[in-house]
Scaffold this active site. Structure first.
Site, PDB file in Angstrom:
ATOM      1  N   ARG A 176       0.814  -1.229   0.000  1.00  0.00           N
ATOM      2  CA  ARG A 176       0.000   0.000   0.000  1.00  0.00           C
ATOM      3  C   ARG A 176       0.845   1.276   0.000  1.00  0.00           C
ATOM      4  NH1 ARG A 176      -2.209  -3.456  -1.429  1.00  0.00           N
ATOM      5  NH2 ARG A 176      -3.979  -4.583  -0.574  1.00  0.00           N
ATOM      6  N   SER A 226     -10.945  -0.775   3.422  1.00  0.00           N
ATOM      7  CA  SER A 226     -10.255  -1.160   4.671  1.00  0.00           C
ATOM      8  C   SER A 226      -9.645   0.087   5.286  1.00  0.00           C
ATOM      9  CB  SER A 226      -9.127  -2.152   4.384  1.00  0.00           C
ATOM     10  OG  SER A 226      -9.671  -3.324   3.855  1.00  0.00           O
ATOM     11  N   GLU A 296      -4.727   3.019   6.756  1.00  0.00           N
ATOM     12  CA  GLU A 296      -4.501   2.952   5.310  1.00  0.00           C
ATOM     13  C   GLU A 296      -5.115   4.210   4.662  1.00  0.00           C
ATOM     14  OE1 GLU A 296      -5.243  -0.842   3.416  1.00  0.00           O
ATOM     15  OE2 GLU A 296      -6.024   0.176   1.640  1.00  0.00           O
TER      16      GLU A 296
END
Ligand SMILES: Cc1cc2nc3c(=O)[nH]c(=O)nc-3n(C[C@H](O)[C@H](O)[C@H](O)COP(=O)(O)OP(=O)(O)OC[C@H]3O[C@@H](n4cnc5c(N)ncnc54)[C@H](O)[C@@H]3O)c2cc1C
Length: 303
Positions: A176, A226, A296
């Site tokens: 990520r 998420s 995130e």
């Protein structure tokens, strides 16, 4: 932003691409956040170059966004300019098994284009609601696939308005993350290498993954997917559930009852509500399991 600056920007950007005091709850999948002082839907590389050079020269803050599907914008809004790389920069071309696409193309469109051309490798991306640019920056991934598996070249604009072509290695893809976020580059175009496949199988895979998302994720509520990165050796959803936080609600924000890894905008939440749920989850999971959950989702603006 003062009016003379606005006047100058309107000499570079057509009026219909320029939005003053734009409500960011209309531009993010969380559906929260205050206004952006000015939001510009960028259409060409030349416009972007002129804007970046100008904004740097006058030391005005600016941020790049794609589809706003991984962003939490403060309720008090964002100062400076938001440069949105979206549908106005969404070319799609195919050369054999290579696709070259504009940063503003949506992953759903890109995956459908690959399938139409019998190319396999982007099935995993079809249900991720971001742009290609945002996905490359975040090295977005799902169901075993990740952007870094298919990306071969990325054309970017630097902070000075120069164009660079980055190869796979220079992109420094990580979980990520990629080099782009640290360098403040703007992704313009991406080259991807795919494999010839069976169209029926490609479409069947996309449909299977879409059903899995619908079954497991709270897609009926606004969110940014998420909320937390996956901690090494754990699953954030499981840690959150074990800390007894399933359904935890503060104001209009909630830890999803369907998937604890998602903080959702359950009922007219503010960004402050969402952030408070996030902080509470981080504290309680740390107390319960000793694991630090890292966000995130990216926070922007004034909270
Ligand atoms: C329901 C739902 C499901 C999701 N599922 C997944 C999933 O399975 N896997 C996953 O990885 N993510 C998932 N996400 C999160 C999100 O869709 C991805 O992170 C996506 O890649 C973000 O793209 P975006 O265009 O919306 O970027 P934005 O949210 O607009 O921006 C994200 C970051 O990228 C930067 N950025 C965006 N475009 C550019 C550009 N052209 N140049 C330079 N920087 C840029 C921004 O500055 C920001 O730092 C999900 C989100 C939702 C709402």
């Amino acid at each position: 932003m003062n009016t003379s600056l606005l006047e100058y920007i309107s000499t570079i950007i057509p009026k219909e691409n320029l939005f003053v005091e734009e409500p960011m709850n209309q531009r993010t999948t969380f559906r929260t956040g205050g206004n952006a002082e000015i939001l510009i839907e960028v259409e060409t590389e030349e416009q972007l170059k002129q804007l970046i050079i100008f904004l740097n020269k006058i030391e005005e803050e600016y941020h790049i966004i794609g589809n706003g599907s991984n962003l939490l914008i403060g309720d008090r809004g964002i100062r400076g300019a938001i440069l949105q790389i979206g549908s106005r920069m969404s070319k799609l071309e195919v050369y054999g098994t290579t696709i070259v696409a504009g940063a503003g193309v949506l992953l759903s469109q890109l995956a459908a284009f690959a399938a139409k051309n019998k190319l396999s490798g982007l099935e995993f991306a079809s249900g991720i609601p971001g742009t290609l640019g945002g996905a490359v920056v975040m090295n977005a991934g799902a169901y075993g696939g990740e952007m870094c598996q298919v990306v071969t070249k990325v054309k970017v604009m630097t902070y000075e308005g120069e164009i660079l072509e980055l190869d796979h290695e220079t992109m420094e893809f990580q979980y990520r993350n990629s080099v782009i976020r640290n360098k403040k580059f703007v992704v313009l175009e991406v080259e991807m290498s795919l494999e010839l496949g069976d169209q029926k199988e490609i479409l069947a895979k996309m449909s299977e993954l879409s059903s899995a998302r619908k079954e497991k994720q709270p897609l009926e509520f606004p969110s940014a997917g998420s909320t937390f990165k996956r901690p090494e050796g754990h699953f954030s959803g499981k840690l959150i559930m074990e800390a007894g936080l399933k359904g935890l609600q503060i104001g209009g924000a909630q830890v999803s009852e369907k998937h604890c890894g998602f903080v959702i905008n359950r009922d007219h939440a503010t960004s402050a509500d969402i952030l408070e749920v996030i902080r509470t989850v981080q504290d309680r999971v740390f107390e319960n399991a000793g694991v630090k959950l890292e966000m995130e989702v990216i926070c922007l603006g004034d909270f």
